[in-house]
Design a protein around this motif. Sequence first.
Motif, PDB file in Angstrom:
ATOM      1  N   THR A  12     -20.110 -23.232 -19.058  1.00  0.00           N
ATOM      2  CA  THR A  12     -21.347 -23.199 -19.837  1.00  0.00           C
ATOM      3  C   THR A  12     -22.506 -23.806 -19.061  1.00  0.00           C
ATOM      4  O   THR A  12     -23.627 -23.276 -19.074  1.00  0.00           O
ATOM      5  N   ARG A  13     -22.249 -24.889 -18.360  1.00  0.00           N
ATOM      6  CA  ARG A  13     -23.338 -25.589 -17.670  1.00  0.00           C
ATOM      7  C   ARG A  13     -23.780 -24.867 -16.400  1.00  0.00           C
ATOM      8  O   ARG A  13     -24.953 -24.917 -16.040  1.00  0.00           O
ATOM      9  N   ILE A  14     -22.859 -24.182 -15.720  1.00  0.00           N
ATOM     10  CA  ILE A  14     -23.295 -23.344 -14.598  1.00  0.00           C
ATOM     11  C   ILE A  14     -24.162 -22.207 -15.114  1.00  0.00           C
ATOM     12  O   ILE A  14     -25.197 -21.866 -14.530  1.00  0.00           O
ATOM     13  N   GLN A  15     -23.754 -21.628 -16.242  1.00  0.00           N
ATOM     14  CA  GLN A  15     -24.575 -20.590 -16.861  1.00  0.00           C
ATOM     15  C   GLN A  15     -25.953 -21.132 -17.248  1.00  0.00           C
ATOM     16  O   GLN A  15     -26.964 -20.431 -17.120  1.00  0.00           O
ATOM     17  N   ASN A  16     -25.995 -22.376 -17.703  1.00  0.00           N
ATOM     18  CA  ASN A  16     -27.282 -22.993 -18.056  1.00  0.00           C
ATOM     19  C   ASN A  16     -28.215 -23.091 -16.851  1.00  0.00           C
ATOM     20  O   ASN A  16     -29.446 -23.100 -17.010  1.00  0.00           O
ATOM     21  N   CYS A  17     -27.635 -23.185 -15.656  1.00  0.00           N
ATOM     22  CA  CYS A  17     -28.423 -23.307 -14.430  1.00  0.00           C
ATOM     23  C   CYS A  17     -28.748 -21.951 -13.809  1.00  0.00           C
ATOM     24  O   CYS A  17     -29.414 -21.890 -12.763  1.00  0.00           O
ATOM     25  N   SER A  18     -28.280 -20.880 -14.438  1.00  0.00           N
ATOM     26  CA  SER A  18     -28.451 -19.531 -13.908  1.00  0.00           C
ATOM     27  C   SER A  18     -29.413 -18.737 -14.768  1.00  0.00           C
ATOM     28  O   SER A  18     -29.661 -19.064 -15.932  1.00  0.00           O
ATOM     29  N   ASP A  19     -29.936 -17.656 -14.200  1.00  0.00           N
ATOM     30  CA  ASP A  19     -30.784 -16.772 -14.991  1.00  0.00           C
ATOM     31  C   ASP A  19     -29.908 -15.774 -15.755  1.00  0.00           C
ATOM     32  O   ASP A  19     -28.680 -15.855 -15.729  1.00  0.00           O
ATOM     33  N   SER A  20     -30.534 -14.832 -16.419  1.00  0.00           N
ATOM     34  CA  SER A  20     -29.789 -13.899 -17.270  1.00  0.00           C
ATOM     35  C   SER A  20     -28.866 -12.981 -16.475  1.00  0.00           C
ATOM     36  O   SER A  20     -27.965 -12.362 -17.036  1.00  0.00           O
ATOM     37  N   ASN A  21     -29.075 -12.928 -15.155  1.00  0.00           N
ATOM     38  CA  ASN A  21     -28.239 -12.096 -14.300  1.00  0.00           C
ATOM     39  C   ASN A  21     -27.188 -12.902 -13.538  1.00  0.00           C
ATOM     40  O   ASN A  21     -26.514 -12.369 -12.650  1.00  0.00           O
ATOM     41  N   GLY A  22     -27.063 -14.182 -13.878  1.00  0.00           N
ATOM     42  CA  GLY A  22     -26.074 -15.014 -13.206  1.00  0.00           C
ATOM     43  C   GLY A  22     -26.508 -15.539 -11.851  1.00  0.00           C
ATOM     44  O   GLY A  22     -25.698 -16.080 -11.094  1.00  0.00           O
ATOM     45  N   ILE A  23     -27.799 -15.401 -11.529  1.00  0.00           N
ATOM     46  CA  ILE A  23     -28.347 -15.888 -10.264  1.00  0.00           C
ATOM     47  C   ILE A  23     -28.905 -17.301 -10.477  1.00  0.00           C
ATOM     48  O   ILE A  23     -29.620 -17.552 -11.457  1.00  0.00           O
ATOM     49  N   LYS A 325     -26.380 -12.266  -5.768  1.00  0.00           N
ATOM     50  CA  LYS A 325     -25.260 -11.807  -6.577  1.00  0.00           C
ATOM     51  C   LYS A 325     -24.926 -12.871  -7.621  1.00  0.00           C
ATOM     52  O   LYS A 325     -25.076 -14.062  -7.370  1.00  0.00           O
ATOM     53  N   PRO A 326     -24.487 -12.482  -8.821  1.00  0.00           N
ATOM     54  CA  PRO A 326     -24.119 -13.473  -9.833  1.00  0.00           C
ATOM     55  C   PRO A 326     -23.096 -14.465  -9.288  1.00  0.00           C
ATOM     56  O   PRO A 326     -22.216 -14.080  -8.498  1.00  0.00           O
ATOM     57  N   TRP A 327     -23.197 -15.721  -9.695  1.00  0.00           N
ATOM     58  CA  TRP A 327     -22.265 -16.733  -9.197  1.00  0.00           C
ATOM     59  C   TRP A 327     -20.823 -16.373  -9.505  1.00  0.00           C
ATOM     60  O   TRP A 327     -19.917 -16.661  -8.736  1.00  0.00           O
ATOM     61  N   TYR A 328     -20.625 -15.695 -10.632  1.00  0.00           N
ATOM     62  CA  TYR A 328     -19.254 -15.360 -11.034  1.00  0.00           C
ATOM     63  C   TYR A 328     -18.694 -14.163 -10.266  1.00  0.00           C
ATOM     64  O   TYR A 328     -17.500 -13.857 -10.371  1.00  0.00           O
ATOM     65  N   SER A 329     -19.520 -13.492  -9.466  1.00  0.00           N
ATOM     66  CA  SER A 329     -18.997 -12.392  -8.649  1.00  0.00           C
ATOM     67  C   SER A 329     -18.010 -12.923  -7.611  1.00  0.00           C
ATOM     68  O   SER A 329     -17.126 -12.185  -7.143  1.00  0.00           O
ATOM     69  N   ALA A 330     -18.134 -14.208  -7.251  1.00  0.00           N
ATOM     70  CA  ALA A 330     -17.184 -14.810  -6.310  1.00  0.00           C
ATOM     71  C   ALA A 330     -15.775 -14.852  -6.880  1.00  0.00           C
ATOM     72  O   ALA A 330     -14.792 -14.979  -6.144  1.00  0.00           O
TER      73      ALA A 330
END
Length: 341
Positions: A12-23, A325-330
């Motif tokens: 949740t907190r990584i998402q909070n630090c990301s934009d709507s595209n996961g960047i 690329k979205p952080w979760y693409s890793a």
Amino acid sequence: MSKVKMTKGKFTRIQNCSDSNGIIAAAAMDQRGSLKKSIEKARGTAVADDVLTEFKTIVTKVLTPYSSAILMDPEYGLPSLEARAPGTGVLLAYEKTGYDVGVKGRLPDLLPEWSARRLLESGADAVKILLYYNPFDDKAINSVKTAFIERIGAECAAVDVPFFLEPLAYDDNYDEKGLEFAKIKPKYVTAYMEEFSKDRYGVDILKVEIPFNVEFLAGSRAFKGGEAAYDKQAALGFFHSSAAVAKRPFIYLSAGVDDDVFRESLELAAEAGVGYSGVLCGRATWKEGVPVFGEKGGAALEEWLLDRGVKNIQALNEVLAKGGKPWYSAYGGLDNIEVVG
């Protein structure tokens, strides 16, 4: 790829630090000693701590509407967080600024009044640590540093807060701004990206350097002439080799270069097909505003930021939109992450 398990707090907190595209399009404003010196140089006199807070507050107010997160220090920057745009994530620095030059190895140290828990309680969505690291240094020195990072990783895991690690390559046998170190820097950056991707450290996001010194890249905007250390094809290869060993999402730091130079580097990363997940960009966006603030005050800085600073960060965001690329693409995408706890 098998499913990756991630705790709810970290996800949740990584998402909070990301934009709507996961960047992760984050602004860095955790500078302390270096910022104070720059303001004092512009003013020609010593400045009190509240002057740093004023500067940080103005930058936060103007730039966070265009950022997914803001990196701040808890020493001078906490009051400025009140000025951030709604929805902006918060990263807080945990390390002391600088290092003891009288002790070999540039050993890290923590702010003594703080802990990962206290940073979380103060509004942090993530904890950031800067670490000077020479992968080929004396084993005793690196053992101290790796144990240090293991402890931070465990501390962050205990309170379920993401851990952003910023390793900076160095070698005391070389001038870090010189040609000889430029030639070996790609090897150093690649080595630390591989090392700190290991599970034992608990790092969630690597905040890394462009894997070469752009001032020695032939034909680049930063190249000043003289002997080059690499050409474009070599640079593309360094992006590939460093990204290939990373087992964690990684973002690039601007390292104080000019904004157009940083954008050019990110465009090269995109051309190389590197899956970087964003940036933590500080001085490249706002450093030219420091003399404005020092000489003319806060209102002049805000005016400058609303013009040049906003243009800088918007131009950077355009590059991120094309190459990041979205952080979760890793981890194979959102569907491949199992959120637990």
